[in-house]
Design an enzyme around this catalytic site. Structure first.
Site, PDB file in Angstrom:
ATOM      1  N   TRP A 165       0.815  -1.222   0.000  1.00 37.54           N
ATOM      2  CA  TRP A 165       0.000   0.000   0.000  1.00 37.54           C
ATOM      3  C   TRP A 165       0.848   1.271   0.000  1.00 37.54           C
ATOM      4  O   TRP A 165       0.318   2.355  -0.218  1.00 37.54           O
ATOM      5  CB  TRP A 165      -0.884   0.028   1.233  1.00 37.54           C
ATOM      6  CG  TRP A 165      -0.131  -0.287   2.482  1.00 37.54           C
ATOM      7  CD1 TRP A 165      -0.024  -1.489   3.124  1.00 37.54           C
ATOM      8  CD2 TRP A 165       0.705   0.621   3.233  1.00 37.54           C
ATOM      9  NE1 TRP A 165       0.810  -1.395   4.208  1.00 37.54           N
ATOM     10  CE2 TRP A 165       1.266  -0.111   4.298  1.00 37.54           C
ATOM     11  CE3 TRP A 165       1.022   1.964   3.111  1.00 37.54           C
ATOM     12  CZ2 TRP A 165       2.128   0.447   5.223  1.00 37.54           C
ATOM     13  CZ3 TRP A 165       1.884   2.547   4.042  1.00 37.54           C
ATOM     14  CH2 TRP A 165       2.428   1.782   5.089  1.00 37.54           C
ATOM     15  N   ASN A 166       2.151   1.169   0.252  1.00 38.06           N
ATOM     16  CA  ASN A 166       2.876   2.428   0.484  1.00 38.06           C
ATOM     17  C   ASN A 166       3.239   3.164  -0.793  1.00 38.06           C
ATOM     18  O   ASN A 166       3.445   4.371  -0.784  1.00 38.06           O
ATOM     19  CB  ASN A 166       4.094   2.188   1.376  1.00 38.06           C
ATOM     20  CG  ASN A 166       5.085   1.217   0.766  1.00 38.06           C
ATOM     21  OD1 ASN A 166       4.756   0.480  -0.150  1.00 38.06           O
ATOM     22  ND2 ASN A 166       6.302   1.250   1.264  1.00 38.06           N
ATOM     23  N   PRO A 190      -3.189  -5.699  -6.051  1.00 36.84           N
ATOM     24  CA  PRO A 190      -2.733  -4.607  -5.203  1.00 36.84           C
ATOM     25  C   PRO A 190      -3.181  -4.803  -3.754  1.00 36.84           C
ATOM     26  O   PRO A 190      -4.117  -5.577  -3.502  1.00 36.84           O
ATOM     27  CB  PRO A 190      -3.419  -3.386  -5.817  1.00 36.84           C
ATOM     28  CG  PRO A 190      -4.685  -3.925  -6.390  1.00 36.84           C
ATOM     29  CD  PRO A 190      -4.366  -5.313  -6.862  1.00 36.84           C
ATOM     30  N   SER A 244       6.635  -7.028   3.196  1.00 35.70           N
ATOM     31  CA  SER A 244       7.450  -7.379   4.363  1.00 35.70           C
ATOM     32  C   SER A 244       8.205  -8.683   4.162  1.00 35.70           C
ATOM     33  O   SER A 244       7.765  -9.568   3.404  1.00 35.70           O
ATOM     34  CB  SER A 244       6.546  -7.521   5.583  1.00 35.70           C
ATOM     35  OG  SER A 244       5.685  -8.632   5.385  1.00 35.70           O
ATOM     36  N   GLU A 265      11.085  -8.058  -3.104  1.00 35.72           N
ATOM     37  CA  GLU A 265      11.545  -6.755  -2.590  1.00 35.72           C
ATOM     38  C   GLU A 265      10.971  -6.626  -1.193  1.00 35.72           C
ATOM     39  O   GLU A 265       9.780  -6.368  -1.042  1.00 35.72           O
ATOM     40  CB  GLU A 265      11.038  -5.631  -3.498  1.00 35.72           C
ATOM     41  CG  GLU A 265      11.718  -5.550  -4.838  1.00 35.72           C
ATOM     42  CD  GLU A 265      13.173  -5.130  -4.716  1.00 35.72           C
ATOM     43  OE1 GLU A 265      13.875  -5.198  -5.718  1.00 35.72           O
ATOM     44  OE2 GLU A 265      13.592  -4.721  -3.610  1.00 35.72           O
ATOM     45  N   GLU A 394      11.707  -2.613  12.022  1.00 36.41           N
ATOM     46  CA  GLU A 394      11.393  -1.511  11.114  1.00 36.41           C
ATOM     47  C   GLU A 394      10.208  -0.737  11.675  1.00 36.41           C
ATOM     48  O   GLU A 394       9.147  -1.301  11.876  1.00 36.41           O
ATOM     49  CB  GLU A 394      11.024  -2.128   9.777  1.00 36.41           C
ATOM     50  CG  GLU A 394      10.994  -1.228   8.615  1.00 36.41           C
ATOM     51  CD  GLU A 394      10.713  -2.029   7.357  1.00 36.41           C
ATOM     52  OE1 GLU A 394      10.026  -3.039   7.424  1.00 36.41           O
ATOM     53  OE2 GLU A 394      11.195  -1.630   6.296  1.00 36.41           O
TER      54      GLU A 394
HETATM   55  N1  LIG Z   1      11.595  -3.781  -0.276  1.00 39.10           N
HETATM   56  C1  LIG Z   1      10.605  -3.002  -0.717  1.00 39.10           C
HETATM   57  O1  LIG Z   1      10.646  -2.429  -1.805  1.00 39.10           O
HETATM   58  C2  LIG Z   1       9.390  -2.809   0.150  1.00 39.10           C
HETATM   59  C3  LIG Z   1       9.208  -3.441   1.378  1.00 39.10           C
HETATM   60  N2  LIG Z   1       8.077  -3.211   2.120  1.00 39.10           N
HETATM   61  C4  LIG Z   1       7.971  -3.775   3.469  1.00 39.10           C
HETATM   62  O2  LIG Z   1       6.589  -4.213   3.716  1.00 39.10           O
HETATM   63  C5  LIG Z   1       6.197  -3.826   5.030  1.00 39.10           C
HETATM   64  C6  LIG Z   1       5.059  -2.840   5.035  1.00 39.10           C
HETATM   65  O3  LIG Z   1       4.249  -3.004   3.926  1.00 39.10           O
HETATM   66  P1  LIG Z   1       2.984  -3.957   4.061  1.00 39.10           P
HETATM   67  O4  LIG Z   1       2.102  -3.740   2.891  1.00 39.10           O
HETATM   68  O5  LIG Z   1       2.375  -3.898   5.413  1.00 39.10           O
HETATM   69  O6  LIG Z   1       3.617  -5.377   3.893  1.00 39.10           O
HETATM   70  P2  LIG Z   1       2.878  -6.759   3.871  1.00 39.10           P
HETATM   71  O7  LIG Z   1       3.962  -7.676   3.582  1.00 39.10           O
HETATM   72  O8  LIG Z   1       1.993  -7.018   5.026  1.00 39.10           O
HETATM   73  O9  LIG Z   1       1.852  -6.702   2.595  1.00 39.10           O
HETATM   74  C7  LIG Z   1       2.374  -6.563   1.325  1.00 39.10           C
HETATM   75  C8  LIG Z   1       1.360  -7.131   0.350  1.00 39.10           C
HETATM   76  O10 LIG Z   1       1.236  -8.523   0.569  1.00 39.10           O
HETATM   77  C9  LIG Z   1      -0.125  -8.899   0.804  1.00 39.10           C
HETATM   78  N3  LIG Z   1      -0.140 -10.057   1.696  1.00 39.10           N
HETATM   79  C10 LIG Z   1      -0.119 -10.089   3.040  1.00 39.10           C
HETATM   80  N4  LIG Z   1      -0.107 -11.371   3.473  1.00 39.10           N
HETATM   81  C11 LIG Z   1      -0.130 -12.167   2.367  1.00 39.10           C
HETATM   82  C12 LIG Z   1      -0.136 -13.583   2.129  1.00 39.10           C
HETATM   83  N5  LIG Z   1      -0.109 -14.467   3.139  1.00 39.10           N
HETATM   84  N6  LIG Z   1      -0.147 -14.034   0.851  1.00 39.10           N
HETATM   85  C13 LIG Z   1      -0.181 -13.154  -0.179  1.00 39.10           C
HETATM   86  N7  LIG Z   1      -0.182 -11.809  -0.030  1.00 39.10           N
HETATM   87  C14 LIG Z   1      -0.152 -11.323   1.233  1.00 39.10           C
HETATM   88  C15 LIG Z   1      -0.729  -7.639   1.376  1.00 39.10           C
HETATM   89  O11 LIG Z   1      -2.112  -7.645   1.156  1.00 39.10           O
HETATM   90  P3  LIG Z   1      -3.100  -6.901   2.204  1.00 39.10           P
HETATM   91  O12 LIG Z   1      -2.430  -5.629   2.614  1.00 39.10           O
HETATM   92  O13 LIG Z   1      -4.354  -6.692   1.456  1.00 39.10           O
HETATM   93  O14 LIG Z   1      -3.207  -7.864   3.314  1.00 39.10           O
HETATM   94  C16 LIG Z   1      -0.040  -6.567   0.542  1.00 39.10           C
HETATM   95  O15 LIG Z   1      -0.692  -6.477  -0.711  1.00 39.10           O
HETATM   96  C17 LIG Z   1       7.433  -3.255   5.654  1.00 39.10           C
HETATM   97  O16 LIG Z   1       8.182  -4.277   6.258  1.00 39.10           O
HETATM   98  C18 LIG Z   1       8.232  -2.702   4.475  1.00 39.10           C
HETATM   99  O17 LIG Z   1       9.596  -2.576   4.700  1.00 39.10           O
HETATM  100  C19 LIG Z   1       7.048  -2.446   1.694  1.00 39.10           C
HETATM  101  C20 LIG Z   1       7.173  -1.832   0.459  1.00 39.10           C
HETATM  102  C21 LIG Z   1       8.350  -1.928  -0.364  1.00 39.10           C
HETATM  103  O1  LIG Z   2       8.162   0.409  -1.328  1.00 37.98           O
HETATM  104  C1  LIG Z   2       9.065   1.174  -1.114  1.00 37.98           C
HETATM  105  O2  LIG Z   2       9.374   1.569  -0.004  1.00 37.98           O
HETATM  106  C2  LIG Z   2       9.778   1.650  -2.311  1.00 37.98           C
HETATM  107  O3  LIG Z   2      10.433   0.565  -2.930  1.00 37.98           O
HETATM  108  C3  LIG Z   2      10.771   2.702  -1.959  1.00 37.98           C
HETATM  109  S1  LIG Z   2      11.183   3.628  -3.336  1.00 37.98           S
HETATM  110  O4  LIG Z   2      11.436   2.737  -4.490  1.00 37.98           O
HETATM  111  O5  LIG Z   2      10.031   4.502  -3.617  1.00 37.98           O
HETATM  112  O6  LIG Z   2      12.368   4.347  -2.910  1.00 37.98           O
END
Ligand SMILES: NC(=O)C1=CN([C@@H]2O[C@H](COP(=O)(O)OP(=O)(O)OC[C@H]3O[C@@H](n4cnc5c(N)ncnc54)[C@H](OP(=O)(O)O)[C@@H]3O)[C@@H](O)[C@H]2O)C=CC1
Ligand SMILES: O=C(O)[C@H](O)CS(=O)(=O)O
Length: 490
Positions: A165-166, A190, A244, A265, A394
């Site tokens: 969602w971010n 999404p 995550s 990622e 985090e």
């Molecule tokens: N490395 C990167 O580029 C990024 C890393 N992150 C990390 O993600 C975390 C925060 O983002 P957040 O969205 O809460 O992360 P989540 O991992 O909770 O969710 C990410 C996506 O996965 C979905 N999801 C959750 N559980 C499952 C499952 N068991 N099977 C399939 N899909 C699932 C979520 O759906 P729903 O929300 O509908 O449950 C959402 O669409 C932080 O740790 C952040 O660092 C976030 C963005 C970028």
């Molecule tokens: O989901 C994120 O946090 C992004 O990958 C960070 S960035 O690409 O916008 O820097």
């Protein structure tokens, strides 16, 4: 919330971009069982849309359509694919303001930042449209006189995508850009918090001429069900996930049964190191950009700020002064720099990290408290130690925790003491120190004298438990291609 309800359609120049049906196999559809889920504006707490809540059967239809459509798509020339991706890019930029308003309404980030994400997201479509034309093969000198060896690279197949969602726009385009450029089919799911940005992308994809069935957006509140469909459906050849590390592990375990190729990622725990030879004003500016972008809700945000003893107090003072200038509020309001957090769990996580630090003897220099609804004080805390939760978890929120250190070796050792390895940052001016530290940090990304590192032209990704693979850059398309070795006997 004493704010009026968000009437999003009235805020848009083109209200048809606000779609609430899912985009499945080239058709706009409601869920087969008619179910929907609510999308809430985190700044006001009101429901801004009810979106189709799909189950696995609709997703399976989208996957089958993508497999069929990609046969023709992959057979088109790279130039034809590039032209359609360019048109999609142009439409995104022409509708940047509307796409930004939709994004702010469902995710909360201030409108200027949301529009910046649209441009960032669009840049991946533009970049990989160009890269489509550079998917080169190779010839290899034969190992026998009658052998002619070649290597070609072909689209891996239908891609299943799960995004957070971010960054509701850019995380999808960072995946579908290379996937479509390579000739793949794409089914994207999404986050339930932010489906509207993804659906608006699909509206523009259809207008750009992306073939029906090739690209689907499957909205659902049942994230784990959709993840299982992607991992179990034999037509899926690639799973790409951003989110995550915890969920990444779940998906990797599920993907193992099919030996499904995965790009991950994942989470971060970025160190931000300020040495005593740093330009302090530049370091404060970089810390503000890295820490408070998207209200601290990015995987590359500074999560631990290490400051060398000689400049610790001055840096803390200047950072607190900069933080106090932030304006917290509704991202749709003029002049707001800092929006709400995404949900109540996020508020409680920030609060937990602050309370844990204070209980351990840390000092809140500014901020420290939740506000109305999902808003939170931008916060600076000093006296942080490695025993505190914020050192290993985090925060994903507006908390700047300051750790003190004495030597370069100590700073590098403590910065590396984590299971994560995504982004890292440091400020220094001595060229010897810069060279030593940039090579010693165990991270996929190192920002030197800058707090913002994200661009489509560079490889984005982590080491250790921050992920697998890279997105963006000339490398980003590799994950959507398979290499084929051909041995011709003449
Ligand atoms: N490395 C990167 O580029 C990024 C890393 N992150 C990390 O993600 C975390 C925060 O983002 P957040 O969205 O809460 O992360 P989540 O991992 O909770 O969710 C990410 C996506 O996965 C979905 N999801 C959750 N559980 C499952 C499952 N068991 N099977 C399939 N899909 C699932 C979520 O759906 P729903 O929300 O509908 O449950 C959402 O669409 C932080 O740790 C952040 O660092 C976030 C963005 C970028
Ligand atoms: O989901 C994120 O946090 C992004 O990958 C960070 S960035 O690409 O916008 O820097």
């Amino acid at each position: 919330m004493n704010k009026p309800a968000t009437d999003l359609k009235t805020l848009l120049k083109d209200p048809s971009l606000l779609e609430t049906r899912a985009y499945v196999a080239g058709e706009w559809v409601n869920a087969d069982d008619g179910k929907t889920f609510a999308v809430v504006n985190p700044a006001r707490g009101d429901v801004i849309a009810e979106v189709a809540d799909l189950s696995r059967s609709e997703v399976a239809r989208a996957i089958a359509a993508a497999a069929q459509a990609m046969k023709h798509w992959a057979a088109r020339t790279a130039k034809e694919r590039a032209q359609i991706l360019r048109k999609w890019f142009d439409l995104m930029m022409e509708n940047q303001d509307d796409l930004g308003r939709i994004l702010t309404a469902e995710q909360g980030k201030p409108l200027p930042e949301a529009k910046g994400e649209i441009a960032y997201g669009a840049s991946f479509i533009e970049w990989f449209g160009e890269e489509a034309k550079r998917i080169y093969g190779e010839t290899i000198p034969g190992h026998q006189p009658d052998k002619r060896l070649t290597v070609i690279r072909q689209p891996i197949g239908v891609v299943g995508s799960i995004t957070p969602w971010n960054f509701p726009n850019a995380m999808i385009t960072r995946k579908c850009g290379p996937a479509l450029a390579a000739g793949c089919g794409f089914v994207g799911r999404p986050a339930a918090e932010t489906p509207l940005s993804a659906l608006a992308l699909a509206v523009l994809a259809e207008r750009a001429g992306v073939p029906k069935g090739l690209f689907s957006i499957v909205t659902s509140s049942r994230s784990s069900d959709i993840g299982k469909e992607f991992c179990e459906n034999p037509l899926i050849r690639k799973l790409t996930f951003t989110g995550s590390t915890e969920v990444g592990r779940i998906l990797l375990r599920q993907a193992a049964d099919q030996v499904l190729k995965c790009s991950m990622e994942l989470g971060g725990n970025a160190p931000f190191i300020v040495f005593d030879d740093a330009d302090l004003d530049a370091a404060v500016e970089g810390a503000m950009a890295s820490k408070f972008r998207n209200n601290g809700q990015t995987c590359v945000c500074a999560n631990r700020i290490y400051v060398q003893s000689g400049v610790y107090d001055e840096f803390a003072k200047r950072l607190a002064a900069a933080v106090d200038k932030l304006r917290v509020g509704d991202g749709l309001d003029e002049g707001v720099t800092t929006g709400p957090l995404i949900n109540q769990d996020a508020v409680e996580k920030v609060q937990e990290h602050i309370q844990d630090a204070v209980a351990g003897g840390a000092t809140v220099v500014t901020g420290g408290k939740p506000r109305d609804g999902l808003f939170f004080d931008p916060t600076v805390v000093t006296g942080i130690t490695d025993k505190m939760k914020v050192a290993t978890e985090e925060t994903f929120g507006p908390l700047a925790p300051l750790f003190r250190f004495e030597t370069e070796e100590e700073a590098v050792e403590r910065a590396n003491a984590t299971i994560f390895g995504l982004a890292s940052y440091f400020y220094a001016r001595d060229i010897g120190r810069i060279t030593r530290v940039q090579e010693a940090l165990e991270y996929g990304i190192v920002g030197v004298n800058t707090g913002i590192i994200s661009t489509e032209v560079a490889p984005f990704g982590g080491v250790k438990q921050s992920g697998l693979g890279r997105e963006g850059s000339r490398h980003g398309i590799e994950d959507y291609l398979e290499m084929k070795y051909i041995c011709l006997s003449i």
